[in-house]
Design an enzyme around this catalytic site. Sequence first.
Site, PDB file in Angstrom:
ATOM      1  N   HIS A  78      44.640  38.322  45.854  1.00  0.00           N
ATOM      2  CA  HIS A  78      44.389  39.472  46.807  1.00  0.00           C
ATOM      3  C   HIS A  78      44.288  38.983  48.184  1.00  0.00           C
ATOM      4  O   HIS A  78      43.684  38.026  48.565  1.00  0.00           O
ATOM      5  CB  HIS A  78      43.328  40.305  46.274  1.00  0.00           C
ATOM      6  CG  HIS A  78      42.157  39.896  46.421  1.00  0.00           C
ATOM      7  ND1 HIS A  78      41.210  39.661  47.787  1.00  0.00           N
ATOM      8  CD2 HIS A  78      41.353  39.350  45.509  1.00  0.00           C
ATOM      9  CE1 HIS A  78      40.091  39.107  47.584  1.00  0.00           C
ATOM     10  NE2 HIS A  78      39.956  38.882  46.253  1.00  0.00           N
TER      11      HIS A  78
ATOM     12  N   GLU B 144      37.797  39.702  38.527  1.00  0.00           N
ATOM     13  CA  GLU B 144      37.002  38.425  39.140  1.00  0.00           C
ATOM     14  C   GLU B 144      35.837  38.235  38.330  1.00  0.00           C
ATOM     15  O   GLU B 144      35.547  39.177  37.370  1.00  0.00           O
ATOM     16  CB  GLU B 144      36.462  38.514  40.663  1.00  0.00           C
ATOM     17  CG  GLU B 144      35.772  37.616  41.072  1.00  0.00           C
ATOM     18  CD  GLU B 144      36.405  36.149  41.223  1.00  0.00           C
ATOM     19  OE1 GLU B 144      36.545  35.614  39.963  1.00  0.00           O
ATOM     20  OE2 GLU B 144      36.770  36.014  42.451  1.00  0.00           O
TER      21      GLU B 144
END
Length: 214
Positions: A11, A84
Site C-alpha cells: 500500500h 497486516e
Amino acid sequence: MEATRIIAVRHGETAWNVDARIQGQLDIQLNDTGRWQARRVGHALAGEQLSAIYSSDLGRAHETARAIGEAAGIPVIAHPGLRERRFGMFEGRTFDEIQQTWPEHAQNWRKRIPEWEPPEGGESLLQLRERVSRTVHDLASRHTGELIAVVAHGGVLDTLYRIATGQAVNSPRTWQLPNGAINRLLWTPEGFTLVGWSDTQHLEHAAFDENTSF
C-alpha cells in the site's frame, strides 16, 4: 498446469509509516503522498491484462487497490487474509516506545523469534507465514494462466518474498519493501517463484503533484 502471474503491491504511504508507528491491523488511511503513490501504481499497471485485483480489507491497502482497479477497469475484491500482521498491544506505538517499556519483548521482536507473539492477541511470524501462504495459494489457484494483483502490507510482502526465495522467517532481511513498489511472482501448485522485486521506477520518474490525476 499453467502458472499464475502475481503482481504484489505494498500500500501507499501513511502518516504512521512516516512516524515509524506500528499499524498492524488498525485501519490507518493513506496520506497525500500515499494517494499519489497509489495513482502512480494504477497508471503503471494500466496496460497489464489483470484478471482480478485482491486486496487487504484495511483502508490503506484497499484505497491503493482501488486506484489500480480504476485504471484497469475492474473491481477490487477485499480479503481479510491479506491483512497486516497482528501486533496486539503494540499497535499504535513506535518501536522505541516498546523498547523503553518492554525491553524483553523488543529483543524477541528484533531477533525475529519465530514463535513469539506480541501480547494481547498478536500474531507470531510462523502464524503470519501460514496465513499468507494459505491465502495467496488459494487466490492464485483460482487464476491459473492469468495475471492477478495482490495489494497488501509490508509484513505480507516480506513473507511472500521469504516463501518464494526459501528463506526462514527469522533470516535477516536484505531486501526492500517500499510503499507503492511493484513486485512480481509466479505461482504453481508446487509453490512460488520470484520474478522481480521492488520496482519503483513509476515513483521515481514523476514529480510529486497532488493535482495530477490519471
